[in-house]
Motif scaffolding. Structure first.
Motif, PDB file in Angstrom:
ATOM      1  N   ARG A   1       7.451 -13.141  -0.367  1.00  0.00           N
ATOM      2  CA  ARG A   1       7.474 -13.926   0.570  1.00  0.00           C
ATOM      3  C   ARG A   1       8.602 -14.383   1.344  1.00  0.00           C
ATOM      4  O   ARG A   1       9.790 -14.656   0.445  1.00  0.00           O
ATOM      5  CB  ARG A   1       6.812 -15.477   0.194  1.00  0.00           C
ATOM      6  CG  ARG A   1       5.398 -15.058  -0.619  1.00  0.00           C
ATOM      7  CD  ARG A   1       4.173 -14.978   0.302  1.00  0.00           C
ATOM      8  NE  ARG A   1       4.073 -16.185   1.063  1.00  0.00           N
ATOM      9  CZ  ARG A   1       3.138 -16.454   2.275  1.00  0.00           C
ATOM     10  NH1 ARG A   1       2.827 -15.145   2.651  1.00  0.00           N
ATOM     11  NH2 ARG A   1       2.879 -17.520   2.825  1.00  0.00           N
ATOM     12  N   GLN A   2       8.957 -14.167   2.651  1.00  0.00           N
ATOM     13  CA  GLN A   2      10.382 -14.448   3.050  1.00  0.00           C
ATOM     14  C   GLN A   2      10.155 -15.268   4.540  1.00  0.00           C
ATOM     15  O   GLN A   2       8.877 -15.286   5.007  1.00  0.00           O
ATOM     16  CB  GLN A   2      10.730 -12.770   3.661  1.00  0.00           C
ATOM     17  CG  GLN A   2      10.875 -12.029   2.353  1.00  0.00           C
ATOM     18  CD  GLN A   2      12.240 -12.152   1.774  1.00  0.00           C
ATOM     19  OE1 GLN A   2      13.081 -12.217   2.609  1.00  0.00           O
ATOM     20  NE2 GLN A   2      12.263 -12.265   0.574  1.00  0.00           N
TER      21      GLN A   2
ATOM     22  N   TYR B   1      11.245 -14.624   7.579  1.00  0.00           N
ATOM     23  CA  TYR B   1      10.963 -13.649   8.738  1.00  0.00           C
ATOM     24  C   TYR B   1      10.201 -12.231   8.311  1.00  0.00           C
ATOM     25  O   TYR B   1      10.602 -11.645   7.349  1.00  0.00           O
ATOM     26  CB  TYR B   1      12.371 -13.038   9.305  1.00  0.00           C
ATOM     27  CG  TYR B   1      13.415 -14.067   9.476  1.00  0.00           C
ATOM     28  CD1 TYR B   1      13.037 -14.834  10.738  1.00  0.00           C
ATOM     29  CD2 TYR B   1      14.233 -14.451   8.702  1.00  0.00           C
ATOM     30  CE1 TYR B   1      13.805 -16.034  11.004  1.00  0.00           C
ATOM     31  CE2 TYR B   1      14.969 -15.200   9.109  1.00  0.00           C
ATOM     32  CZ  TYR B   1      15.133 -16.341  10.199  1.00  0.00           C
ATOM     33  OH  TYR B   1      16.012 -17.195  10.650  1.00  0.00           O
ATOM     34  N   ALA B   2       9.024 -11.755   9.186  1.00  0.00           N
ATOM     35  CA  ALA B   2       8.250 -10.801   8.794  1.00  0.00           C
ATOM     36  C   ALA B   2       9.164  -9.496   9.316  1.00  0.00           C
ATOM     37  O   ALA B   2       8.827  -8.485   8.367  1.00  0.00           O
ATOM     38  CB  ALA B   2       7.028 -10.907   9.785  1.00  0.00           C
ATOM     39  N   ASP B   3      10.219  -9.444   9.985  1.00  0.00           N
ATOM     40  CA  ASP B   3      10.809  -8.056  10.344  1.00  0.00           C
ATOM     41  C   ASP B   3      12.220  -7.994   9.939  1.00  0.00           C
ATOM     42  O   ASP B   3      12.891  -7.153  10.063  1.00  0.00           O
ATOM     43  CB  ASP B   3      10.730  -7.979  12.042  1.00  0.00           C
ATOM     44  CG  ASP B   3      11.370  -9.134  12.825  1.00  0.00           C
ATOM     45  OD1 ASP B   3      11.803 -10.174  11.994  1.00  0.00           O
ATOM     46  OD2 ASP B   3      11.758  -9.124  13.974  1.00  0.00           O
TER      47      ASP B   3
ATOM     48  N   SER C   1      12.676  -0.879  13.906  1.00  0.00           N
ATOM     49  CA  SER C   1      12.295  -0.200  12.275  1.00  0.00           C
ATOM     50  C   SER C   1      12.208   1.302  12.517  1.00  0.00           C
ATOM     51  O   SER C   1      11.592   1.737  13.631  1.00  0.00           O
ATOM     52  CB  SER C   1      11.252  -0.897  11.742  1.00  0.00           C
ATOM     53  OG  SER C   1      11.315  -0.377  10.245  1.00  0.00           O
TER      54      SER C   1
ATOM     55  N   TYR D   1       6.335 -15.317   5.408  1.00  0.00           N
ATOM     56  CA  TYR D   1       5.354 -13.831   5.722  1.00  0.00           C
ATOM     57  C   TYR D   1       5.438 -13.050   4.392  1.00  0.00           C
ATOM     58  O   TYR D   1       6.640 -13.086   3.574  1.00  0.00           O
ATOM     59  CB  TYR D   1       6.133 -13.161   6.802  1.00  0.00           C
ATOM     60  CG  TYR D   1       6.125 -13.845   8.282  1.00  0.00           C
ATOM     61  CD1 TYR D   1       5.087 -13.809   8.798  1.00  0.00           C
ATOM     62  CD2 TYR D   1       7.215 -14.763   8.326  1.00  0.00           C
ATOM     63  CE1 TYR D   1       5.216 -14.521  10.105  1.00  0.00           C
ATOM     64  CE2 TYR D   1       7.281 -15.355   9.568  1.00  0.00           C
ATOM     65  CZ  TYR D   1       6.246 -15.461  10.482  1.00  0.00           C
ATOM     66  OH  TYR D   1       6.439 -16.051  11.635  1.00  0.00           O
ATOM     67  N   ASP D   2       4.288 -12.382   4.502  1.00  0.00           N
ATOM     68  CA  ASP D   2       4.454 -11.295   3.253  1.00  0.00           C
ATOM     69  C   ASP D   2       5.234 -10.026   3.456  1.00  0.00           C
ATOM     70  O   ASP D   2       4.949  -9.588   4.441  1.00  0.00           O
ATOM     71  CB  ASP D   2       2.980 -10.756   2.880  1.00  0.00           C
ATOM     72  CG  ASP D   2       2.167 -11.905   2.277  1.00  0.00           C
ATOM     73  OD1 ASP D   2       2.587 -12.479   1.278  1.00  0.00           O
ATOM     74  OD2 ASP D   2       0.979 -12.086   2.541  1.00  0.00           O
ATOM     75  N   THR D   3       6.167  -9.739   2.951  1.00  0.00           N
ATOM     76  CA  THR D   3       7.063  -8.608   2.946  1.00  0.00           C
ATOM     77  C   THR D   3       7.050  -7.684   1.859  1.00  0.00           C
ATOM     78  O   THR D   3       6.990  -8.137   0.862  1.00  0.00           O
ATOM     79  CB  THR D   3       8.793  -8.917   3.585  1.00  0.00           C
ATOM     80  OG1 THR D   3       9.128  -9.578   2.273  1.00  0.00           O
ATOM     81  CG2 THR D   3       8.622 -10.088   4.789  1.00  0.00           C
TER      82      THR D   3
ATOM     83  N   TRP E   1      13.838  -8.878   6.440  1.00  0.00           N
ATOM     84  CA  TRP E   1      13.416  -9.489   4.903  1.00  0.00           C
ATOM     85  C   TRP E   1      14.803  -9.336   4.271  1.00  0.00           C
ATOM     86  O   TRP E   1      15.597  -8.290   4.466  1.00  0.00           O
ATOM     87  CB  TRP E   1      12.131  -9.121   4.211  1.00  0.00           C
ATOM     88  CG  TRP E   1      12.012  -7.700   4.287  1.00  0.00           C
ATOM     89  CD1 TRP E   1      11.466  -6.949   5.216  1.00  0.00           C
ATOM     90  CD2 TRP E   1      12.288  -6.699   3.437  1.00  0.00           C
ATOM     91  NE1 TRP E   1      11.313  -5.606   4.937  1.00  0.00           N
ATOM     92  CE2 TRP E   1      11.973  -5.461   3.747  1.00  0.00           C
ATOM     93  CE3 TRP E   1      13.206  -6.854   2.209  1.00  0.00           C
ATOM     94  CZ2 TRP E   1      12.107  -4.202   2.972  1.00  0.00           C
ATOM     95  CZ3 TRP E   1      13.298  -5.691   1.501  1.00  0.00           C
ATOM     96  CH2 TRP E   1      13.079  -4.399   1.909  1.00  0.00           C
TER      97      TRP E   1
END
Length: 94
Positions: free
Chosen positions: A64-65, A67-69, A93, A58-60, A71
Motif C-alpha cells: 500500500r502506497q 501514489y499509484a504510479d 513506465s 493504492y495497491d502497488t 511507489w
C-alpha cells in the motif's frame, strides 16, 4: 538494464525533505531526523512512513502506497540492484 548495457548508471534522487506533507521518518513525526550513514554504528536507515491513512492508499507491487504510479521500497540494497518500474525518457513506465 539497458542503461547498464550502455555503460551508464541511473541515479534517482528522491528528496524526501520536500515531501514532509506526505511522509515522515519513523520516530520523527513532527521533528527532523538526525543524519546518519547507512549502517552507521549498527543503525539502519530510517523507515519512511506515509502520512495518509490506509484507506487513501493504492495497491502497488511494494504494498500500500500513497501514489499509484510512483511507489517506493525502503530497503537498502548495497549492490544497487532495484527492480521495476523502469521509466522512459518522458516519465512513462516502460
Amino acid at each position: 538494464s539497458y542503461a547498464h548495457e550502455l555503460g551508464m548508471y541511473v541515479l534517482i534522487d528522491v528528496v524526501m525533505n520536500h515531501m514532509d506533507n506526505e511522509f515522515f521518518f519513523e520516530g520523527h513525526t513532527e521533528s527532523t531526523a538526525p543524519f546518519r550513514w547507512h549502517e552507521d554504528d549498527g543503525d539502519r536507515e530510517y523507515k519512511l512512513i506515509p502520512r495518509r491513512s490506509d484507506d487513501k492508499m493504492y495497491d502497488t507491487p511494494a504494498g500500500r502506497q500513497p501514489y499509484a504510479d510512483f511507489w517506493y521500497n525502503n530497503t537498502w540494497d548495497p549492490e544497487g540492484t532495484y527492480g521495476e518500474p523502469v521509466y522512459s525518457k518522458w516519465g512513462e513506465s516502460s
